[in-house]
Design an enzyme around this catalytic site. Structure first.
Site, PDB file in Angstrom:
ATOM      1  N   LYS A  53      35.249  79.367  52.563  1.00  0.00           N
ATOM      2  CA  LYS A  53      35.465  79.247  51.121  1.00  0.00           C
ATOM      3  C   LYS A  53      34.166  79.551  50.366  1.00  0.00           C
ATOM      4  O   LYS A  53      34.160  80.332  49.413  1.00  0.00           O
ATOM      5  CB  LYS A  53      35.972  77.833  50.771  1.00  0.00           C
ATOM      6  CG  LYS A  53      37.415  77.596  51.196  1.00  0.00           C
ATOM      7  CD  LYS A  53      37.888  76.155  51.046  1.00  0.00           C
ATOM      8  CE  LYS A  53      39.299  76.035  51.630  1.00  0.00           C
ATOM      9  NZ  LYS A  53      39.880  74.688  51.543  1.00  0.00           N
ATOM     10  N   GLN A  97      37.701  68.912  50.504  1.00  0.00           N
ATOM     11  CA  GLN A  97      38.437  69.370  51.682  1.00  0.00           C
ATOM     12  C   GLN A  97      39.233  68.203  52.286  1.00  0.00           C
ATOM     13  O   GLN A  97      38.708  67.108  52.475  1.00  0.00           O
ATOM     14  CB  GLN A  97      37.458  69.953  52.712  1.00  0.00           C
ATOM     15  CG  GLN A  97      38.113  70.589  53.926  1.00  0.00           C
ATOM     16  CD  GLN A  97      38.940  71.831  53.603  1.00  0.00           C
ATOM     17  OE1 GLN A  97      38.704  72.522  52.609  1.00  0.00           O
ATOM     18  NE2 GLN A  97      39.923  72.116  54.441  1.00  0.00           N
ATOM     19  N   ASP A 120      42.346  73.469  43.402  1.00  0.00           N
ATOM     20  CA  ASP A 120      43.319  73.286  44.480  1.00  0.00           C
ATOM     21  C   ASP A 120      44.724  73.060  43.923  1.00  0.00           C
ATOM     22  O   ASP A 120      45.714  73.204  44.642  1.00  0.00           O
ATOM     23  CB  ASP A 120      42.938  72.034  45.296  1.00  0.00           C
ATOM     24  CG  ASP A 120      42.416  72.361  46.684  1.00  0.00           C
ATOM     25  OD1 ASP A 120      42.775  73.432  47.216  1.00  0.00           O
ATOM     26  OD2 ASP A 120      41.653  71.538  47.228  1.00  0.00           O
TER      27      ASP A 120
HETATM   28  N1  GUN Z   1      43.029  71.211  53.966  1.00  0.00           N
HETATM   29  C1  GUN Z   1      43.904  72.127  54.444  1.00  0.00           C
HETATM   30  N2  GUN Z   1      44.256  72.996  53.474  1.00  0.00           N
HETATM   31  C2  GUN Z   1      43.587  72.614  52.355  1.00  0.00           C
HETATM   32  C3  GUN Z   1      43.541  73.130  51.033  1.00  0.00           C
HETATM   33  O1  GUN Z   1      44.190  74.109  50.660  1.00  0.00           O
HETATM   34  N3  GUN Z   1      42.716  72.458  50.184  1.00  0.00           N
HETATM   35  C4  GUN Z   1      41.998  71.357  50.554  1.00  0.00           C
HETATM   36  N4  GUN Z   1      41.246  70.768  49.640  1.00  0.00           N
HETATM   37  N5  GUN Z   1      42.031  70.859  51.773  1.00  0.00           N
HETATM   38  C5  GUN Z   1      42.824  71.487  52.669  1.00  0.00           C
END
Ligand code: GUN
Length: 284
Positions: A53, A97, A120
């Site tokens: 990311k 996350q 998100d």
């Molecule tokens: N963990 C797995 N997929 C995601 C996501 O799209 N966003 C976040 N913040 N955590 C995750």
């Protein structure tokens, strides 16, 4: 019949190239888009996702930083950091996350993020806006899937869509997006009674169940569009989706591979949401 492959890697690259001009324009006006990713603990899969990311942002000229905490950190430390980032004019997106360690109240943490920086799309306000058909931030994975439908010229209106999986991250927002697009939507899970009877009538089948090769060829309606959201690590270290790709390739009309399908699109849409957040803040 062999299915047409919807290449997420190529589409992600095409979209990211297009983002560069928007990032340059924002930067020139003093609004360089900035994303902070918070990682609590050292889950190896989460570490890889977070690195990708941050690197995804940097590659197209955005600002991005990772903030990491030991798994034992107390929740207030993280909440205080979020409050600080909410007030930082150089940061347009904040992502925590998931999953968080057990002693965290996940909902409380997600609600602490300012809704206008919730790239998100997990804040209750943004989930509500999506449910009402007026989304502000669309959760990145289902947003990426919608872009793949667009790329594959998949018309969703009036189609039977079946989503396997009911998570807040993928299954539920995916179902909402399909509803908003005019599909007839059924949400199943791994324990759905007579799952086959649902999947076999699906024109659109989205697998987000987290079980390797869960969807087999006999579950797929001939010609269906099969979207594989799963990323599972097999004992031999190889990645594998929730769909038995080799088998379903012969039955489906269109299909997404793993790797190179939905995965690259998730981060791409995170970049899109962060740029969008910066553009809104800049009044563009
Ligand atoms: N963990 C797995 N997929 C995601 C996501 O799209 N966003 C976040 N913040 N955590 C995750």
């Amino acid at each position: 019949m062999t299915a047409q492959i919807i290449d997420g890697k190529a589409l992600a690259e095409e979209l990211r190239q297009g983002f560069k001009a928007r990032v340059e324009a924002l930067t020139a006006k003093g609004h360089k888009p900035g994303l902070v990713v918070i990682l609590v603990g050292a889950d190896p899969a989460s570490e890889v996702y977070v690195r990708n990311k941050v690197n995804g942002c940097l590659t197209i000229g955005m600002h991005s930083e990772k903030i990491t905490y030991e798994a034992t950190v107390d929740q207030d430390t993280v909440l205080n950091k979020i409050a600080e980032l909410n007030a930082d004019p150089n940061i347009h997106g904040i992502l925590v996350q998931l999953p968080l360690p057990k002693h965290f109240d996940e909902e409380k943490v997600l609600e602490a993020i300012a809704a206008e920086k919730d790239v998100d799309g997990f804040h209750a306000e943004n989930v509500g806006a999506l449910a009402q058909g007026n989304p502000r931030f669309i959760p990145c994975t289902p947003y990426g899937v919608m872009k793949m439908f667009e790329k594959g010229n998949v018309d969703l209106t009036g189609k039977e869509a079946v989503v396997i999986g009911r998570s807040n991250i993928v299954g539920k927002p995916m179902a909402l997006l399909l509803i908003n697009a005019g599909a007839t939507v059924t949400v199943c899970n791994s324990r759905t009674k007579d799952l086959l009877s649902h999947t076999r009538r699906a024109d659109i089948l989205v697998a987000a169940v987290g079980k390797p090769k869960f969807v087999t060829a006999d579950m797929v309606k001939p010609g269906a569009v099969v979207i594989d959201v799963g990323i599972n690590r097999l004992p031999d270290g190889k990645l594998c989706g929730d769909v038995d790709y080799a088998g379903c390739l012969e039955v489906a009309g269109q299909i997404t591979p793993v790797p190179g399908g939905v995965g690259p699109m998730t981060i791409t849409m995170l970049l899109a949401n962060t740029i969008e957040a910066a553009e809104r803040k800049a009044g563009l």
